[in-house]
Design a protein around this motif. Structure first.
Motif, PDB file in Angstrom:
ATOM      1  N   SER A  37       2.527   3.391  -4.305  1.00  0.00           N
ATOM      2  CA  SER A  37       2.176   4.677  -5.043  1.00  0.00           C
ATOM      3  C   SER A  37       2.138   5.894  -4.472  1.00  0.00           C
ATOM      4  CB  SER A  37       0.814   4.296  -5.687  1.00  0.00           C
ATOM      5  OG  SER A  37       0.016   4.233  -4.711  1.00  0.00           O
ATOM      6  N   LEU A  38       2.497   6.093  -3.001  1.00  0.00           N
ATOM      7  CA  LEU A  38       2.193   7.214  -2.408  1.00  0.00           C
ATOM      8  C   LEU A  38       3.525   8.334  -2.488  1.00  0.00           C
ATOM      9  CD1 LEU A  38       1.374   5.935   1.203  1.00  0.00           C
ATOM     10  CD2 LEU A  38      -0.044   6.561  -0.584  1.00  0.00           C
ATOM     11  N   ASN A  39       3.084   9.464  -2.516  1.00  0.00           N
ATOM     12  CA  ASN A  39       4.007  10.482  -2.821  1.00  0.00           C
ATOM     13  C   ASN A  39       4.187  11.169  -1.285  1.00  0.00           C
ATOM     14  OD1 ASN A  39       1.750  12.494  -2.291  1.00  0.00           O
ATOM     15  ND2 ASN A  39       1.607  12.697  -4.391  1.00  0.00           N
ATOM     16  N   ALA A  40       5.061  12.164  -1.075  1.00  0.00           N
ATOM     17  CA  ALA A  40       5.303  12.650   0.218  1.00  0.00           C
ATOM     18  C   ALA A  40       4.070  13.069   1.037  1.00  0.00           C
ATOM     19  CB  ALA A  40       6.344  13.877   0.268  1.00  0.00           C
ATOM     20  N   SER A  41       3.295  13.978   0.421  1.00  0.00           N
ATOM     21  CA  SER A  41       1.961  14.611   1.050  1.00  0.00           C
ATOM     22  C   SER A  41       1.114  13.436   1.426  1.00  0.00           C
ATOM     23  CB  SER A  41       1.315  15.666   0.431  1.00  0.00           C
ATOM     24  OG  SER A  41       0.891  15.009  -0.896  1.00  0.00           O
ATOM     25  N   GLN A  42       0.809  12.391   0.414  1.00  0.00           N
ATOM     26  CA  GLN A  42       0.098  11.360   0.727  1.00  0.00           C
ATOM     27  C   GLN A  42       0.551  10.527   1.965  1.00  0.00           C
ATOM     28  OE1 GLN A  42       0.006   9.743  -3.075  1.00  0.00           O
ATOM     29  NE2 GLN A  42      -1.822  10.568  -3.663  1.00  0.00           N
ATOM     30  N   ALA A  43       1.957  10.226   2.026  1.00  0.00           N
ATOM     31  CA  ALA A  43       2.174   9.538   3.110  1.00  0.00           C
ATOM     32  C   ALA A  43       2.038  10.158   4.562  1.00  0.00           C
ATOM     33  CB  ALA A  43       4.068   9.145   2.743  1.00  0.00           C
ATOM     34  N   SER A  44       2.588  11.227   4.462  1.00  0.00           N
ATOM     35  CA  SER A  44       2.488  11.973   5.541  1.00  0.00           C
ATOM     36  C   SER A  44       1.024  12.285   6.024  1.00  0.00           C
ATOM     37  CB  SER A  44       2.702  13.613   5.437  1.00  0.00           C
ATOM     38  OG  SER A  44       4.158  13.708   5.237  1.00  0.00           O
ATOM     39  N   GLU A  45      -0.150  12.317   5.098  1.00  0.00           N
ATOM     40  CA  GLU A  45      -1.428  12.274   5.779  1.00  0.00           C
ATOM     41  C   GLU A  45      -1.930  11.063   5.986  1.00  0.00           C
ATOM     42  OE1 GLU A  45      -5.157  13.325   6.063  1.00  0.00           O
ATOM     43  OE2 GLU A  45      -3.427  14.512   6.024  1.00  0.00           O
ATOM     44  N   LEU A  46      -1.393   9.699   5.330  1.00  0.00           N
ATOM     45  CA  LEU A  46      -1.449   8.455   5.742  1.00  0.00           C
ATOM     46  C   LEU A  46      -1.008   8.314   7.457  1.00  0.00           C
ATOM     47  CD1 LEU A  46      -2.268   5.330   5.046  1.00  0.00           C
ATOM     48  CD2 LEU A  46       0.351   5.251   4.690  1.00  0.00           C
TER      49      LEU A  46
ATOM     50  N   GLU B 105       0.816  -1.106   0.097  1.00  0.00           N
ATOM     51  CA  GLU B 105      -0.070  -0.053   0.196  1.00  0.00           C
ATOM     52  C   GLU B 105       0.860   1.226   0.042  1.00  0.00           C
ATOM     53  OE1 GLU B 105      -4.003  -1.577   2.233  1.00  0.00           O
ATOM     54  OE2 GLU B 105      -2.868  -0.286   3.301  1.00  0.00           O
ATOM     55  N   PHE B 106       2.310   1.153   0.356  1.00  0.00           N
ATOM     56  CA  PHE B 106       3.203   2.368   0.158  1.00  0.00           C
ATOM     57  C   PHE B 106       3.637   2.804  -1.079  1.00  0.00           C
ATOM     58  CE2 PHE B 106       4.521   1.763   4.945  1.00  0.00           C
ATOM     59  CZ  PHE B 106       3.242   1.787   5.254  1.00  0.00           C
TER      60      PHE B 106
END
Length: 259
Positions: A74-83, A71-72
């Motif tokens: 395809s994440l960009n930096a902002s998406q990862a921070s939100e997750l 699940e990690f």
């Protein structure tokens, strides 16, 4: 009680047992499992007949062997921070601030997000064969569900950085020595009975007092300058509770309190 896809929920007396039920995936935490864990905590918090909670994993191999790394990808930096922010708030912080005692019954590998779930709990009991670790640096990331903070609070800066920077696993007995684990049992058959017995000791105490103690400790960790003031405030509030009146009356009458 509700039915969940990736969790099992049962009640034994006053104890709710939440089992992460993805044994074939070593109980790895995907988004669905984390969402269900958040929902089951909300359900349990509203059930007055439940006084304590155990979180464990299905089978004998893993408590939770980390996050579902797929699940990690395809994440960009902002998406990862939100997750990270979402699961901090909806799961890890919710466990830490839960007003009823929560025990992690660690039945095997507790790695990455799994160890972060365990560290969010108020008490940790582990089978001696369990392995504990935060291996995120081997993936080019860091613990993102509170691991850098809670591990440091439990074992100190030096040991925390050693575990995080090497990504190495430690034995349950090392965790006991370091202060990461409260109790170690030798066999899987001893794990739940030990966790239940610890909770049952709290059931003869004041639920109001326990909830206030959890809140005061958490405030002191999160904002040390306000910890003493929060303790003073909650100490005073306890004097307005029925539990305080019953506890004092029982003491003076030389009987056990009926909380």
């Amino acid at each position: 009680m509700s039915i969940y896809q990736n969790l099992l929920l049962e009640q034994q007396g006053k104890t709710a047992i939440i089992t992460i039920n993805r044994e074939e995936k070593l109980n790895a935490l995907n988004g669905k499992t984390l969402a269900e864990l958040s929902a089951v905590l909300d359900e349990v918090s509203q059930e007055s007949s439940i006084r304590g909670v155990i979180i464990t994993g299905k089978g004998e191999k893993a408590f939770v062997a980390g996050a579902d790394i797929k699940e990690f990808v395809s994440l960009n930096a902002s998406q990862a921070s939100e997750l990270s922010r979402v699961w901090h708030e909806k799961v890890m912080d919710k466990i830490q601030s839960f007003s009823k005692p929560v025990i992690a019954a660690i039945n095997g590998f507790a790695l990455g997000g799994g160890l972060e779930v365990a560290m969010s709990c108020h008490i940790r009991v582990a089978v001696s064969s369990s392995k504990l670790g935060l291996p995120e640096v081997s993936l080019g990331i860091i613990p993102g569900y509170g691991g850098t903070q809670r591990l440091t609070q439990l074992v100190g800066r030096g040991k925390a950085l050693e575990m995080i920077m090497t990504g190495d696993m430690i034995e349950a007995n090392d965790g006991l020595q370091w202060g990461l684990i409260n109790h170690v049992v030798e066999s899987h058959t001893d794990l739940l009975p030990k966790a239940i017995s610890l909770l049952e000791r709290t059931y003869s105490r004041s639920a109001t007092g326990i909830a206030a103690a959890i809140e005061a400790v958490n405030v002191g960790i999160q904002n040390p300058e306000k910890g003493f003031e929060k303790e003073i405030e909650l100490f005073g509030k306890c004097f307005e509770s029925d539990d305080m009146k019953e506890g004092v009356a029982a003491f003076l009458e030389k009987r056990k309190p009926n909380f």
